[in-house]
Design an enzyme around this catalytic site. Structure first.
Site, PDB file in Angstrom:
ATOM      1  N   ASP A  81       0.848  -1.197   0.000  1.00 24.38           N
ATOM      2  CA  ASP A  81       0.000   0.000   0.000  1.00 24.38           C
ATOM      3  C   ASP A  81       0.886   1.250   0.000  1.00 24.38           C
ATOM      4  OD1 ASP A  81      -2.424   1.405   0.240  1.00 24.38           O
ATOM      5  OD2 ASP A  81      -2.336   1.403   2.433  1.00 24.38           O
ATOM      6  N   HIS A  82       0.602   2.194  -0.869  1.00 24.31           N
ATOM      7  CA  HIS A  82       1.322   3.480  -0.939  1.00 24.31           C
ATOM      8  C   HIS A  82       2.843   3.324  -0.961  1.00 24.31           C
ATOM      9  CE1 HIS A  82      -2.194   6.057  -0.570  1.00 24.31           C
ATOM     10  NE2 HIS A  82      -2.648   5.204   0.318  1.00 24.31           N
ATOM     11  N   ASN A 253     -10.244   0.507  -0.021  1.00 22.69           N
ATOM     12  CA  ASN A 253      -9.236   0.444   1.046  1.00 22.69           C
ATOM     13  C   ASN A 253      -9.777   0.889   2.394  1.00 22.69           C
ATOM     14  OD1 ASN A 253      -7.603  -0.072  -1.129  1.00 22.69           O
ATOM     15  ND2 ASN A 253      -6.107   1.521  -0.678  1.00 22.69           N
ATOM     16  N   ARG A 259      -8.640   0.300  13.036  1.00 23.27           N
ATOM     17  CA  ARG A 259      -7.920   0.905  14.157  1.00 23.27           C
ATOM     18  C   ARG A 259      -8.901   1.374  15.229  1.00 23.27           C
ATOM     19  NH1 ARG A 259      -2.971   4.415  11.509  1.00 23.27           N
ATOM     20  NH2 ARG A 259      -2.260   2.801  10.071  1.00 23.27           N
TER      21      ARG A 259
HETATM   22  P1  13P Z   1      -8.861   4.945   5.617  1.00 23.48           P
HETATM   23  O1  13P Z   1      -7.936   5.829   6.380  1.00 23.48           O
HETATM   24  O2  13P Z   1     -10.119   5.661   5.251  1.00 23.48           O
HETATM   25  O3  13P Z   1      -9.131   3.665   6.286  1.00 23.48           O
HETATM   26  O4  13P Z   1      -8.132   4.616   4.216  1.00 23.48           O
HETATM   27  C1  13P Z   1      -7.164   3.618   4.123  1.00 23.48           C
HETATM   28  C2  13P Z   1      -6.411   3.631   2.845  1.00 23.48           C
HETATM   29  O5  13P Z   1      -6.760   4.286   1.881  1.00 23.48           O
HETATM   30  C3  13P Z   1      -5.216   2.771   2.769  1.00 23.48           C
HETATM   31  O6  13P Z   1      -4.539   2.930   1.567  1.00 23.48           O
HETATM   32  O1  G3H Z   2      -3.245   5.030   3.708  1.00 22.53           O
HETATM   33  C1  G3H Z   2      -2.551   4.673   4.624  1.00 22.53           C
HETATM   34  C2  G3H Z   2      -2.917   3.479   5.410  1.00 22.53           C
HETATM   35  O2  G3H Z   2      -3.977   3.759   6.281  1.00 22.53           O
HETATM   36  C3  G3H Z   2      -1.704   2.943   6.107  1.00 22.53           C
HETATM   37  O3  G3H Z   2      -1.344   3.745   7.176  1.00 22.53           O
HETATM   38  O4  G3H Z   2       1.038   4.260   6.699  1.00 22.53           O
HETATM   39  O5  G3H Z   2       0.088   4.464   9.020  1.00 22.53           O
HETATM   40  O6  G3H Z   2       0.447   2.202   7.997  1.00 22.53           O
HETATM   41  P1  G3H Z   2       0.163   3.670   7.768  1.00 22.53           P
HETATM   42 ZN    ZN Z   3      -4.626   4.931   0.801  1.00 22.59          ZN
END
Ligand code: 13P
Ligand code: G3H
Ligand code: ZN
Length: 315
Positions: A81-82, A253, A259
């Site tokens: 992710d990201h 997502n 959390r």
């Molecule tokens: P939320 O913060 O809305 O749960 O989004 C999570 C997200 O986009 C992770 O990539």
């Molecule tokens: O978009 C981000 C996700 O909620 C992940 O969050 O980078 O704190 O693990 P994090």
């Molecule tokens: Zn995201």
């Protein structure tokens, strides 16, 4: 069974969205697998850069491999992710991930294309698929001026050019959501017009919705009542997921809502049992609550009940 993200998208496109859930620890992993099996849903496990650093990048990998053995009926993909470019290459070369997200949305359009294309070439060479992001995620209030909203939202014509020039497999689109618990101060507005425009320009192409937690007000109330301070938190109306799925959103997502479950369970537990200190006591409650949360979310996404159908597609 770990599968390619592309296969899940193929099965879901236009019908339902696959839940993409971030995890960081053992209890989340257990609750996640149980909840998805409970609701008979395929799913995507998301690992962020922060999650990889939280303990050691191999720890979550080991946890997921073990969960795959403990829950052999589960069908899921593993997704970065990201990611930045360096983390994408690390995941691509690890042999463990199904897909990566390269997030170069903060760069210029051409630079985003150049970076994304390099990652796509590396990923495709190893059989992984890639998600990229175009537009700026950020809460768009209902009363915000159209010109202000447009500056952040993904432009459907740019999306077509971006996909054509990069060869990317899915696209995170900015349609008015943002990350975290404080998405809107007024009433929300999801820009379905953007999804419609992209679907028209790129029929059959999977889109991704980030920042999709609902931030249930009851959850927020209970957290605050047990000593928390997260007043004013607001999220996305989950009844809009199915409309988004029909318009081509195949991955949604969700991290923040999970959390909140964790925070509520632990705050209430230690408020109600101040004499206790065995971490497994709230852990057991959390795993059950998290499983129920995931199962309920999959109903909203429309992914619940599709597990056996996916299994048939895979043989
Ligand atoms: P939320 O913060 O809305 O749960 O989004 C999570 C997200 O986009 C992770 O990539
Ligand atoms: O978009 C981000 C996700 O909620 C992940 O969050 O980078 O704190 O693990 P994090
Ligand atoms: Zn995201």
């Amino acid at each position: 069974m770990i599968v390619t993200t592309a296969k899940l998208f193929e099965a879901a496109y236009g019908k339902y969205a696959i839940g993409a859930y971030n995890i960081n620890n053992l209890e989340q992993a257990m609750g996640l697998f149980r909840g998805n099996l409970q609701s008979k849903a395929p799913f995507i496990i998301q690992i962020s850069k922060g999650a990889r650093k939280f303990t050691h990048k191999l720890m979550l990998e080991g946890l997921i491999r073990s969960a795959d053995e403990v829950f052999p009926e589960a069908i899921f993909a593993v997704h970065l992710d990201h990611g930045d470019e360096e983390t994408c290459y690390d995941c691509i070369n690890s042999g463990f991930y199904s897909s990566v997200m390269i997030d170069a949305s903060h760069h210029s359009f051409d630079e985003n294309i150049a970076i994304t294309k390099r990652v796509v070439d590396a990923a495709h060479a190893k059989g992984l698929v890639v998600e990229a992001e175009l537009g700026q995620l950020g809460g768009v209030e209902e009363d915000v001026k159209v010109s202000e909203a447009d500056a952040k939202l993904t432009d459907p014509d740019q999306a077509k050019e971006f996909v054509d020039r990069t060869g990317v497999d899915s696209l995170a689109c900015a349609i008015g959501t943002s990350h975290g618990a404080f998405k809107f101060s007024g009433s929300q507005s999801l820009h379905f017009d953007v999804l419609e425009g992209i679907q028209k320009n790129l029929p059959g192409f999977p889109m991704v919705m980030h920042g999709s937690s609902s931030v249930p007000q009851e959850e927020v109330r209970r957290i605050n009542e047990a000593g928390g301070k997260i007043a004013g938190a607001k999220g996305v109306d989950a009844s809009q997921f199915k409309r988004a799925a029909e318009l081509g959103v195949t991955k949604i997502n969700i991290d923040t809502d999970g959390r909140l479950v964790w925070t509520r369970v632990h705050r209430e537990f230690f408020r109600d049992f101040p004499e206790k200190f065995d971490l497994r006591d709230p852990g057991v409650i959390f795993m059950n609550e998290y499983a129920n949360f995931i199962a309920a979310k999959n109903e909203k996404l429309g992914s619940a009940g599709h597990l056996d159908e996916i299994r048939k597609l895979l043989v």
